[in-house]
Design a protein around this motif. Sequence first.
Motif, PDB file in Angstrom:
ATOM      1  N   ARG A  44       1.015  -1.278  -0.005  1.00 15.90           N
ATOM      2  CA  ARG A  44       0.065   0.037   0.102  1.00 15.90           C
ATOM      3  C   ARG A  44       0.917   1.248   0.192  1.00 15.90           C
ATOM      4  NH1 ARG A  44      -5.282   0.010   0.244  1.00 15.90           N
ATOM      5  NH2 ARG A  44      -6.477  -1.847   0.729  1.00 15.90           N
ATOM      6  N   GLY A  45       0.577   1.886  -0.838  1.00 16.20           N
ATOM      7  CA  GLY A  45       1.434   3.266  -1.027  1.00 16.20           C
ATOM      8  C   GLY A  45       2.725   3.165  -1.849  1.00 16.20           C
ATOM      9  N   GLY A  46       2.989   2.066  -2.314  1.00 15.32           N
ATOM     10  CA  GLY A  46       4.326   1.742  -2.950  1.00 15.32           C
ATOM     11  C   GLY A  46       3.801   1.814  -4.555  1.00 15.32           C
ATOM     12  N   THR A  47       4.815   1.161  -5.180  1.00 18.87           N
ATOM     13  CA  THR A  47       4.415   1.315  -6.615  1.00 18.87           C
ATOM     14  C   THR A  47       3.889  -0.158  -7.011  1.00 18.87           C
ATOM     15  OG1 THR A  47       6.489   0.286  -7.122  1.00 18.87           O
ATOM     16  CG2 THR A  47       6.363   2.709  -7.204  1.00 18.87           C
ATOM     17  N   ALA A  48       3.009  -0.211  -8.030  1.00 21.93           N
ATOM     18  CA  ALA A  48       2.255  -1.370  -8.295  1.00 21.93           C
ATOM     19  C   ALA A  48       1.995  -1.483  -9.836  1.00 21.93           C
ATOM     20  CB  ALA A  48       0.867  -1.672  -7.698  1.00 21.93           C
ATOM     21  N   ASN A  49       2.014  -2.338 -10.542  1.00 21.63           N
ATOM     22  CA  ASN A  49       1.812  -2.254 -11.864  1.00 21.63           C
ATOM     23  C   ASN A  49       1.370  -3.658 -12.358  1.00 21.63           C
ATOM     24  OD1 ASN A  49       3.926  -3.880 -13.430  1.00 21.63           O
ATOM     25  ND2 ASN A  49       5.170  -2.060 -12.632  1.00 21.63           N
ATOM     26  N   CYS A  50       0.565  -4.037 -13.492  1.00 23.25           N
ATOM     27  CA  CYS A  50      -0.039  -5.119 -13.851  1.00 23.25           C
ATOM     28  C   CYS A  50       0.019  -5.322 -15.247  1.00 23.25           C
ATOM     29  CB  CYS A  50      -1.362  -5.498 -13.177  1.00 23.25           C
ATOM     30  SG  CYS A  50      -1.929  -7.130 -13.509  1.00 23.25           S
ATOM     31  N   SER A  51       0.867  -6.308 -15.582  1.00 24.92           N
ATOM     32  CA  SER A  51       0.828  -6.654 -17.121  1.00 24.92           C
ATOM     33  C   SER A  51      -0.158  -7.625 -17.588  1.00 24.92           C
ATOM     34  CB  SER A  51       2.226  -7.226 -17.872  1.00 24.92           C
ATOM     35  OG  SER A  51       3.343  -6.313 -17.244  1.00 24.92           O
ATOM     36  N   ILE A  52      -1.075  -7.241 -18.525  1.00 21.93           N
ATOM     37  CA  ILE A  52      -1.747  -8.167 -19.089  1.00 21.93           C
ATOM     38  C   ILE A  52      -1.749  -8.184 -20.881  1.00 21.93           C
ATOM     39  CG2 ILE A  52      -4.567  -8.402 -19.165  1.00 21.93           C
ATOM     40  CD1 ILE A  52      -3.488  -5.842 -16.902  1.00 21.93           C
ATOM     41  N   ILE A  53      -1.803  -9.283 -21.259  1.00 21.21           N
ATOM     42  CA  ILE A  53      -1.783  -9.615 -22.436  1.00 21.21           C
ATOM     43  C   ILE A  53      -3.038 -10.535 -22.782  1.00 21.21           C
ATOM     44  CG2 ILE A  53      -0.479 -10.715 -24.580  1.00 21.21           C
ATOM     45  CD1 ILE A  53       2.098 -10.333 -22.944  1.00 21.21           C
ATOM     46  N   ILE A  54      -3.989  -9.921 -23.871  1.00 21.52           N
ATOM     47  CA  ILE A  54      -4.828 -10.509 -24.436  1.00 21.52           C
ATOM     48  C   ILE A  54      -4.683 -10.777 -26.012  1.00 21.52           C
ATOM     49  CG2 ILE A  54      -7.414 -10.292 -24.805  1.00 21.52           C
ATOM     50  CD1 ILE A  54      -7.560  -8.354 -22.551  1.00 21.52           C
ATOM     51  N   SER A  55      -4.781 -11.888 -26.412  1.00 17.81           N
ATOM     52  CA  SER A  55      -4.220 -12.514 -27.622  1.00 17.81           C
ATOM     53  C   SER A  55      -5.062 -13.520 -28.369  1.00 17.81           C
ATOM     54  CB  SER A  55      -2.908 -12.836 -27.754  1.00 17.81           C
ATOM     55  OG  SER A  55      -2.458 -13.135 -29.042  1.00 17.81           O
ATOM     56  N   ASP A  56      -5.001 -13.546 -29.698  1.00 19.11           N
ATOM     57  CA  ASP A  56      -5.913 -14.351 -30.372  1.00 19.11           C
ATOM     58  C   ASP A  56      -4.935 -15.858 -30.440  1.00 19.11           C
ATOM     59  OD1 ASP A  56      -8.185 -13.311 -30.999  1.00 19.11           O
ATOM     60  OD2 ASP A  56      -7.226 -12.389 -33.046  1.00 19.11           O
ATOM     61  N   SER A  57      -3.398 -15.900 -30.269  1.00 16.60           N
ATOM     62  CA  SER A  57      -2.740 -16.881 -30.325  1.00 16.60           C
ATOM     63  C   SER A  57      -2.075 -16.857 -28.835  1.00 16.60           C
ATOM     64  CB  SER A  57      -1.747 -16.556 -31.403  1.00 16.60           C
ATOM     65  OG  SER A  57      -1.089 -15.326 -31.229  1.00 16.60           O
ATOM     66  N   LYS A  58      -1.215 -18.007 -28.908  1.00 22.46           N
ATOM     67  CA  LYS A  58      -0.388 -18.130 -27.631  1.00 22.46           C
ATOM     68  C   LYS A  58       0.352 -17.060 -27.093  1.00 22.46           C
ATOM     69  CE  LYS A  58      -1.459 -22.670 -26.935  1.00 22.46           C
ATOM     70  NZ  LYS A  58      -2.553 -23.108 -25.971  1.00 22.46           N
TER      71      LYS A  58
END
Length: 178
Positions: A44-58
Amino acid sequence: MNKQILIAGFGGQGILFSGKFLAYEGLIDGKEVSWLPSYGPEMRGGTANCSIIISDSKVGSPIVDKPDILIAMNGPSLDKYENATVKGGQIFVDSSLIERKVTRDDVDVHYIPATKIASDENLPGLANMIMIGMMIKKSGIIPFENVEKAMSKVVSAKKQNLFDLNMKAVEIGYNYEG
């Protein structure tokens, strides 16, 4: 289609929840997905990020270093990732918390005062989902019809009271005309 999304802000802003929600949206739509959360040791209060990949292929690697879509929930995140966003990409900015404008002219930029709207609508802590609603509409990568199904996957049974609030936040962002 292969969309790389990066959501970044402070810990406690619901960054990881937002990413998980988008990953479920992609799964419901029959896409290949990856979800990779990252946060500083202070949570809480620190850095946060989230990587999301949405793809038609693997999906080969879950790392997003050049996002097609950046959702910046605070100034340091915009500073850090603005130039990493691909040319022609989209940047979504919580203009309640980020006073400066995006300096690039080769990306599509959307400003929404998500934190202020969340406060005004009595939806504390849901600026993240307001941002997600706008991103869903402006990017078109995920059908809005999947929102309710995905929400039911990420809001736990013991927190069902938050289901309607999260749905309302997504709808507000989706319908925002700023």
